[in-house]
Motif scaffolding. Structure first.
Motif, PDB file in Angstrom:
ATOM      1  N   THR A 135       0.861  -1.185   0.000  1.00  0.00           N
ATOM      2  CA  THR A 135       0.000   0.000   0.000  1.00  0.00           C
ATOM      3  C   THR A 135       0.899   1.238   0.000  1.00  0.00           C
ATOM      4  O   THR A 135       2.050   1.171   0.461  1.00  0.00           O
TER       5      THR A 135
ATOM      6  N   THR B  70     -11.165   1.430   0.252  1.00  0.00           N
ATOM      7  CA  THR B  70     -11.364   1.393   1.708  1.00  0.00           C
ATOM      8  C   THR B  70     -10.819   2.679   2.327  1.00  0.00           C
ATOM      9  O   THR B  70      -9.795   3.204   1.894  1.00  0.00           O
TER      10      THR B  70
ATOM     11  N   PRO C  97      -9.996   2.238   6.688  1.00  0.00           N
ATOM     12  CA  PRO C  97      -8.818   2.045   5.828  1.00  0.00           C
ATOM     13  C   PRO C  97      -8.132   0.730   6.177  1.00  0.00           C
ATOM     14  O   PRO C  97      -7.171   0.695   6.953  1.00  0.00           O
ATOM     15  N   ALA C  98      -8.667  -0.346   5.621  1.00  0.00           N
ATOM     16  CA  ALA C  98      -8.141  -1.679   5.937  1.00  0.00           C
ATOM     17  C   ALA C  98      -8.212  -2.537   4.688  1.00  0.00           C
ATOM     18  O   ALA C  98      -8.651  -2.076   3.625  1.00  0.00           O
ATOM     19  N   SER C  99      -7.815  -3.775   4.828  1.00  0.00           N
ATOM     20  CA  SER C  99      -7.914  -4.719   3.714  1.00  0.00           C
ATOM     21  C   SER C  99      -9.394  -4.860   3.304  1.00  0.00           C
ATOM     22  O   SER C  99     -10.284  -4.804   4.160  1.00  0.00           O
TER      23      SER C  99
ATOM     24  N   ALA D 112      -5.882  -3.055  -4.346  1.00  0.00           N
ATOM     25  CA  ALA D 112      -5.810  -2.468  -3.001  1.00  0.00           C
ATOM     26  C   ALA D 112      -4.567  -3.080  -2.372  1.00  0.00           C
ATOM     27  O   ALA D 112      -4.435  -4.303  -2.330  1.00  0.00           O
ATOM     28  N   GLY D 113      -3.648  -2.244  -1.918  1.00  0.00           N
ATOM     29  CA  GLY D 113      -2.411  -2.779  -1.349  1.00  0.00           C
ATOM     30  C   GLY D 113      -1.638  -3.575  -2.396  1.00  0.00           C
ATOM     31  O   GLY D 113      -1.554  -3.193  -3.557  1.00  0.00           O
TER      32      GLY D 113
ATOM     33  N   VAL E 178      -3.325  -9.393  -1.185  1.00  0.00           N
ATOM     34  CA  VAL E 178      -4.325  -8.852  -0.260  1.00  0.00           C
ATOM     35  C   VAL E 178      -5.651  -9.577  -0.516  1.00  0.00           C
ATOM     36  O   VAL E 178      -6.044  -9.756  -1.671  1.00  0.00           O
TER      37      VAL E 178
HETATM   38  C1  LIG Z   1      -6.122   1.350   3.388  1.00  0.00           C
HETATM   39  C2  LIG Z   1      -5.009   1.194   2.380  1.00  0.00           C
HETATM   40  N1  LIG Z   1      -4.604   2.494   1.921  1.00  0.00           N
HETATM   41  C3  LIG Z   1      -5.420   0.307   1.193  1.00  0.00           C
HETATM   42  N2  LIG Z   1      -6.563   0.891   0.536  1.00  0.00           N
HETATM   43  C4  LIG Z   1      -5.708  -1.123   1.604  1.00  0.00           C
HETATM   44  C5  LIG Z   1      -4.435  -1.847   1.911  1.00  0.00           C
HETATM   45  C6  LIG Z   1      -4.660  -3.248   2.420  1.00  0.00           C
HETATM   46  C7  LIG Z   1      -3.362  -3.894   2.864  1.00  0.00           C
HETATM   47  C8  LIG Z   1      -3.563  -5.205   3.522  1.00  0.00           C
HETATM   48  C9  LIG Z   1      -2.242  -5.842   3.925  1.00  0.00           C
HETATM   49  O1  LIG Z   1      -1.392  -6.136   3.073  1.00  0.00           O
HETATM   50  O2  LIG Z   1      -2.031  -6.039   5.120  1.00  0.00           O
END
Ligand SMILES: C[C@H](N)[C@H](N)CCCCCC(=O)O
Ligand SMILES: Nc1ncnc2c1ncn2[C@@H]1O[C@H](COP(=O)(O)OP(=O)(O)OP(=O)(O)O)[C@@H](O)[C@H]1O
Ligand SMILES: [Mg+2]
Length: 276
Positions: free
Chosen positions: A60, A90, A126-128, A164-165, A169
């Motif tokens: 991310t 997110t 703002p999470a997975s 995402a990330g 993920v």
């Molecule tokens: C909130 C962030 N900026 C992204 N939209 C989501 C990232 C998820 C990462 C999950 C992980 O690898 O632990």
């Protein structure tokens, strides 16, 4: 790769079959996943659809949105009808921050709303994606994402989808983004940081792409924060030495961001068009 199989397992399909034998419901998931992937390929073929690129990253905040925005600007400059899609956003329930950033750079004020083809799912925390959906008591339907991608693509020549990330993920509790992207047969463009920490993240991501047989569009090294040029250059060199991959382009830190595409990204966009 189907649900329940360990994505990191070197046995790949053997692992799927073994888990399917032990967990009959996973056999159904395996079949569903194969059918979904097959139908997606058929539909894209039948409709003569152009290019879809899945912009993923080594982590991310590595600059996926920044790169996706500049790619959109570059394709637009090259006269290509381009669009952007963020499957799961997110951090904000009312809109996707990433889509806003891309649209702002494109000079558009008609920001897509949650539930639109461009931003099918937007969640508060703002999470997975899997956790953010659960917190908002929502379910991410992979068929909804698939349909949104197909419908949006019909209106475009190039569709840029942002993940995402990073690649591994979870998009739901059972499926990783990389597994879904593989099932949809969409090639990955990997964005990597320029600075310290990128060697390990980039080689791991490239290795995963290769081992799991994901389609690959290229690597973009992005200086998302000011980086010692000696470190940036050596990182490029060592990544190339161990992966055999030289980046489509390298992007330097831009202290001011405006709506003209960066020259190096126009070069990358041309390469992507030429090889499609
Ligand atoms: C909130 C962030 N900026 C992204 N939209 C989501 C990232 C998820 C990462 C999950 C992980 O690898 O632990
Ligand atoms: N080349 C660059 N020059 C200047 N700033 C940059 C550059 N690349 C990225 N940034 C900045 O770094 C921050 C993180 O970038 P960005 O939002 O594109 O990351 P991301 O990978 O899309 O993150 P997420 O996983 O949350 O979607 C942003 O503030 C962005 O403007
Ligand atoms: Mg982003």
């Amino acid at each position: 790769m189907p649900i329940l199989a360990n994505p990191l397992c070197c046995q790949g399909w053997k692992c799927c079959i073994v888990s399917a034998l032990h967990f009959p419901h996973s056999l159904a998931n395996l079949a569903k996943s194969i059918i979904r992937g097959f139908r997606f390929k058929e539909q894209t073929k039948e409709k003569g659809i152009g290019m879809i690129i899945f912009v993923s990253g080594t982590d991310t905040d590595c600059g996926k949105t920044f790169v996706a925005s500049h790619l959109c600007l570059a394709f637009k400059r090259l006269g290509v009808k381009v669009g952007y899609q963020k499957w799961v956003s997110t951090g904000n329930k009312d809109f996707s921050d990433d889509a806003r950033m891309v649209y702002r750079l494109l000079g558009r004020e008609d920001f897509p709303l949650p539930g639109s083809l461009e931003t099918p799912y937007c969640f508060s925390i703002p999470a997975s994606p899997h956790l953010a959906a659960e917190k908002d008591q929502a379910i991410i339907e992979l068929d909804t994402l698939k349909k949104a991608t197909l419908d949006l693509k019909k209106q475009l020549e190039v569709l840029i989808i942002e993940g995402a990330g990073g690649l591994l993920v979870p998009i739901t509790r059972d499926v990783l983004l990389a597994q879904f992207v593989k099932e949809m047969d969409i090639p990955v463009l990997l964005v990597a940081r320029a600075g310290v920490g990128t060697i390990n993240h980039t080689l791991l991501s490239l290795n995963y792409i290769k081992q799991e047989g994901l389609k690959f569009k290229g690597l973009i090294m992005n200086e998302q924060e000011p980086t010692d040029p000696k470190i940036f250059m050596d990182n490029l060199k060592i990544i190339e030495q161990f992966s055999g991959i030289s980046p489509l382009c390298k992007i330097h830190f831009s202290s001011s961001i405006d709506n003209s595409p960066l020259d190096e990204v126009i070069v990358a966009a041309r390469k992507l068009l030429n090889e499609s």
